[in-house]
Design a protein around this motif. Structure first.
Motif, PDB file in Angstrom:
ATOM      1  N   UNK A 122      -3.657 -14.891  -7.966  1.00  0.00           N
ATOM      2  CA  UNK A 122      -2.372 -15.549  -8.199  1.00  0.00           C
ATOM      3  C   UNK A 122      -1.313 -14.999  -7.243  1.00  0.00           C
ATOM      4  N   UNK A 123      -1.294 -13.687  -7.023  1.00  0.00           N
ATOM      5  CA  UNK A 123      -0.308 -13.101  -6.118  1.00  0.00           C
ATOM      6  C   UNK A 123      -0.513 -13.588  -4.685  1.00  0.00           C
ATOM      7  N   UNK A 124      -1.773 -13.709  -4.263  1.00  0.00           N
ATOM      8  CA  UNK A 124      -2.022 -14.195  -2.898  1.00  0.00           C
ATOM      9  C   UNK A 124      -1.549 -15.628  -2.728  1.00  0.00           C
ATOM     10  N   UNK A 125      -1.712 -16.436  -3.778  1.00  0.00           N
ATOM     11  CA  UNK A 125      -1.201 -17.797  -3.713  1.00  0.00           C
ATOM     12  C   UNK A 125       0.315 -17.833  -3.704  1.00  0.00           C
ATOM     13  N   UNK A 126       0.939 -16.929  -4.479  1.00  0.00           N
ATOM     14  CA  UNK A 126       2.401 -16.884  -4.530  1.00  0.00           C
ATOM     15  C   UNK A 126       2.974 -16.388  -3.209  1.00  0.00           C
ATOM     16  N   UNK A 127       2.233 -15.521  -2.511  1.00  0.00           N
ATOM     17  CA  UNK A 127       2.699 -15.017  -1.218  1.00  0.00           C
ATOM     18  C   UNK A 127       2.908 -16.167  -0.235  1.00  0.00           C
ATOM     19  N   UNK A 128       2.046 -17.176  -0.277  1.00  0.00           N
ATOM     20  CA  UNK A 128       2.214 -18.324   0.616  1.00  0.00           C
ATOM     21  C   UNK A 128       3.512 -19.063   0.312  1.00  0.00           C
ATOM     22  N   UNK A 173       5.515  -8.508  -4.644  1.00  0.00           N
ATOM     23  CA  UNK A 173       4.830  -8.995  -5.845  1.00  0.00           C
ATOM     24  C   UNK A 173       3.764  -7.987  -6.247  1.00  0.00           C
ATOM     25  N   UNK A 174       3.679  -7.683  -7.537  1.00  0.00           N
ATOM     26  CA  UNK A 174       2.684  -6.699  -7.974  1.00  0.00           C
ATOM     27  C   UNK A 174       2.229  -6.991  -9.388  1.00  0.00           C
ATOM     28  N   UNK A 175       1.094  -6.410  -9.711  1.00  0.00           N
ATOM     29  CA  UNK A 175       0.596  -6.452 -11.076  1.00  0.00           C
ATOM     30  C   UNK A 175       0.428  -5.014 -11.547  1.00  0.00           C
ATOM     31  N   UNK A 176       0.634  -4.813 -12.840  1.00  0.00           N
ATOM     32  CA  UNK A 176       0.461  -3.503 -13.465  1.00  0.00           C
ATOM     33  C   UNK A 176      -0.316  -3.689 -14.750  1.00  0.00           C
ATOM     34  N   UNK A 233      -0.193  -4.491  -5.007  1.00  0.00           N
ATOM     35  CA  UNK A 233       1.102  -4.927  -4.490  1.00  0.00           C
ATOM     36  C   UNK A 233       0.887  -5.806  -3.270  1.00  0.00           C
ATOM     37  N   UNK A 234       1.605  -6.913  -3.214  1.00  0.00           N
ATOM     38  CA  UNK A 234       1.507  -7.853  -2.104  1.00  0.00           C
ATOM     39  C   UNK A 234       2.912  -8.090  -1.569  1.00  0.00           C
ATOM     40  N   UNK A 235       3.101  -7.866  -0.275  1.00  0.00           N
ATOM     41  CA  UNK A 235       4.429  -8.081   0.323  1.00  0.00           C
ATOM     42  C   UNK A 235       4.284  -8.211   1.833  1.00  0.00           C
ATOM     43  N   UNK A 236       4.939  -9.222   2.407  1.00  0.00           N
ATOM     44  CA  UNK A 236       4.901  -9.421   3.855  1.00  0.00           C
ATOM     45  C   UNK A 236       6.138  -8.888   4.545  1.00  0.00           C
ATOM     46  N   UNK A 237       7.108  -8.407   3.778  1.00  0.00           N
ATOM     47  CA  UNK A 237       8.337  -7.880   4.358  1.00  0.00           C
ATOM     48  C   UNK A 237       8.195  -6.372   4.527  1.00  0.00           C
ATOM     49  N   UNK A 238       8.133  -5.917   5.770  1.00  0.00           N
ATOM     50  CA  UNK A 238       7.870  -4.500   6.038  1.00  0.00           C
ATOM     51  C   UNK A 238       8.988  -3.599   5.529  1.00  0.00           C
ATOM     52  N   UNK A 251       9.056   4.606  -0.745  1.00  0.00           N
ATOM     53  CA  UNK A 251       9.884   5.799  -0.896  1.00  0.00           C
ATOM     54  C   UNK A 251      10.203   6.082  -2.363  1.00  0.00           C
ATOM     55  N   UNK A 252      10.265   5.027  -3.205  1.00  0.00           N
ATOM     56  CA  UNK A 252      10.512   5.248  -4.644  1.00  0.00           C
ATOM     57  C   UNK A 252       9.201   5.204  -5.442  1.00  0.00           C
ATOM     58  N   UNK A 253       8.071   5.143  -4.724  1.00  0.00           N
ATOM     59  CA  UNK A 253       6.735   5.202  -5.323  1.00  0.00           C
ATOM     60  C   UNK A 253       6.397   3.992  -6.197  1.00  0.00           C
ATOM     61  N   UNK A 254       7.060   2.852  -5.951  1.00  0.00           N
ATOM     62  CA  UNK A 254       6.686   1.630  -6.662  1.00  0.00           C
ATOM     63  C   UNK A 254       5.503   1.019  -5.917  1.00  0.00           C
ATOM     64  N   UNK A 255       4.335   1.638  -6.132  1.00  0.00           N
ATOM     65  CA  UNK A 255       3.142   1.319  -5.354  1.00  0.00           C
ATOM     66  C   UNK A 255       1.907   1.549  -6.210  1.00  0.00           C
ATOM     67  N   UNK A 256       0.763   0.995  -5.816  1.00  0.00           N
ATOM     68  CA  UNK A 256      -0.467   1.183  -6.603  1.00  0.00           C
ATOM     69  C   UNK A 256      -0.770   2.661  -6.838  1.00  0.00           C
TER      70      UNK A 256
END
Length: 487
Positions: A48-54, A63-66, A75-80, A88-93
């Motif tokens: 679902x996240x990969x589809x939403x990325x488009x 976009x992420x799931x927990x 986590x899925x994101x195309x914005x570097x 930096x705030x550790x909002x990551x897998x």
């Protein structure tokens, strides 16, 4: 931000964050180092996240799931730039963003309240997150109704957030729908709307199977709850869904000799909690009345706080001391999942064993359910009895009751052919609708009177090797009339 300007849900979350001892100036999310990427929730959420990325290809949105504990799985994101900032705030897998770990945030609040949540900028408890706006929506497992996790969308706090929550809700709904399609293909029927609680009279006809001789695992648990109740202690019955937690509490209460009503309050949908509390709360603390609140681990955090306030008031009004029966009990899947505001009120925890650990209880319970549904004329053939006792019953007593009632509705002598295919299946894999149809048809043919594998294969238009291969694939085991497994 002045906490007095916060909306009620956010204010309650800030208060819980302070209770957890978190500092607004310092954020230390827990790191596990590993995530579960093999679950159905992860598989469907990732798609679902990969589809939403488009759809959001040109937007600065992460976009992420927990999972249900707040652990970020993907986590899925195309914005570097936003990706580096979130690192930096550790909002990551691998990091936990549960409310108790990092305070008020969209992901944690959606899990705590089991409701879609939007947390903007300085509404976050910790200063490190105030540069973002986070929208999250919980995902419920469509087969069990349990909380599977959450979908979270995070953007810069200066960005528009008007559609962010709607997108998160849509993604959560799509994830649940995909889980349903790739799971068993069957949805668990929701509880009837309006059935807020059930009233048991002092005779407890609903639980008269307690008079039968059941296994030590059950009777020992009842004895523990009975002793605690007789001493005026508040009991929490914990165990798997459908194991009989409320039945155990009511049986124990009856054995204390108290003549009382028992109100079993079942957890409502998140949006119905306020009306749910208002409806049965006046009964709490009444003479000769005990309230059992089921599934307190599924309540929104704010509702648990209100419930703790009600319980504490009722307990003080009732008083303390030997022979003073408390006016309430609770149930949950695990003690650790009971909300922190409720756990200090609990004196005794009783674990209710799952049905697979109590095989000696299966036939007595099956006879009880058949008798309650149709009367004492219903019996079980030896083959049906072997099938029932050899099955693992993943949904516990609730599943056994459903299976027996459906079979008893068809006949007075329950044989293997009257039992559903699930009872003969040992495979834990998820089946498509087509596979379910094929499995059920194979079981139907194999459970016909006098059948053999060869006859079943002929009826299905398959070779014997093919049907054996499919039996192995679906984990089908059908007891024969002599006590073995059909072959």
């Amino acid at each position: 931000m002045d906490s007095h300007r916060l909306a009620p849900r956010l204010l309650a979350s800030w208060q819980r964050s302070r209770h957890y001892g978190l500092s607004p100036e310092e954020m230390r999310p827990v790191f596990t180092g590993s995530v579960d990427t093999a679950s159905l929730f992860y598989e469907c959420g990732d798609e679902v996240l990969r589809g939403l990325r488009d759809t959001l290809a040109d937007e600065a949105v992460s976009m992420m799931i927990a999972d249900s504990d707040g652990l970020v799985l993907h986590r899925v994101c195309d914005d570097a730039s936003i990706s580096r900032s979130l690192d930096r705030v550790h909002l990551a897998p691998g990091f936990s963003f549960a409310e108790r770990d990092v305070g008020t945030n969209g992901l944690g609040l959606a899990l705590a309240d089991r409701a879609p949540s939007l947390v903007r900028a300085d509404e976050h408890y910790c200063a490190g997150l105030r540069g973002y706006t986070c929208a999250a929506a919980p995902v419920l497992d469509p087969r069990t109704g349990a909380l599977a996790g959450t979908v979270n969308l995070t953007t810069w706090s200066a960005s528009s957030s008007e559609l962010l929550l709607a997108l998160a809700q849509a993604a959560a709904g799509n994830t649940a729908a995909l889980m349903l399609a790739r799971g068993t293909g069957r949805r668990v029927p929701p509880a009837p709307r309006g059935e807020v609680f059930r009233v048991y009279a002092d005779r407890y006809h609903q639980h008269d199977h307690a008079h039968q001789r059941l296994s030590p695992g059950w009777t020992d648990a009842v004895a523990t709850a009975r002793t605690a109740s007789a001493r005026g202690r508040v009991v929490a019955a914990v165990g798997e869904p459908g194991a009989g937690k409320t039945a155990l509490v009511s049986t124990a209460r009856r054995q204390t000799g108290a003549r009382e009503r028992l109100l079993s309050a079942r957890p409502p949908a998140p949006g119905d909690v306020a009306a749910w509390l208002a409806l049965w709360a006046p009964e709490l603390g009444k003479d000769n009345t005990c309230v059992v609140v089921s599934g307190v681990d599924r309540l929104p955090a704010w509702a648990a706080t209100d419930l703790a306030r009600l319980f504490d008031g009722a307990r003080r009004a009732t008083g303390e001391g030997p022979g003073c029966l408390p006016p309430f009990a609770v149930t949950a899947q695990r003690y650790s999942a009971i909300p922190d505001v409720l756990s200090p009120l609990i004196d005794t925890v009783v674990e209710v064993p799952a049905l697979r650990f109590r095989p000696d209880d299966i036939l007595p319970l099956a006879r009880h359910f058949a008798r309650r549904h149709r009367g004492p004329t219903v019996t079980f053939t030896p083959a049906a009895a072997r099938a029932l006792t050899s099955y693992d019953w993943p949904e516990n007593v609730r599943q056994l009751r459903r299976v027996v009632r459906e079979a008893a509705s068809r006949t007075d002598v329950i044989d293997t052919r009257h039992l559903p295919a699930e009872v003969f299946t040992r495979s834990g894999s998820h089946l498509t609708r087509l596979q379910l149809l094929e499995r059920d048809e194979i079981v139907r043919c194999l459970t016909e009177p006098g059948t053999t594998v060869a006859r079943a294969a002929a009826a299905l238009g398959m070779g014997r090797a093919t049907i054996y291969r499919k039996m192995a694939r679906y984990g089908i085991q059908v007891p024969d009339r002599r006590g073995g497994t059909g072959g």
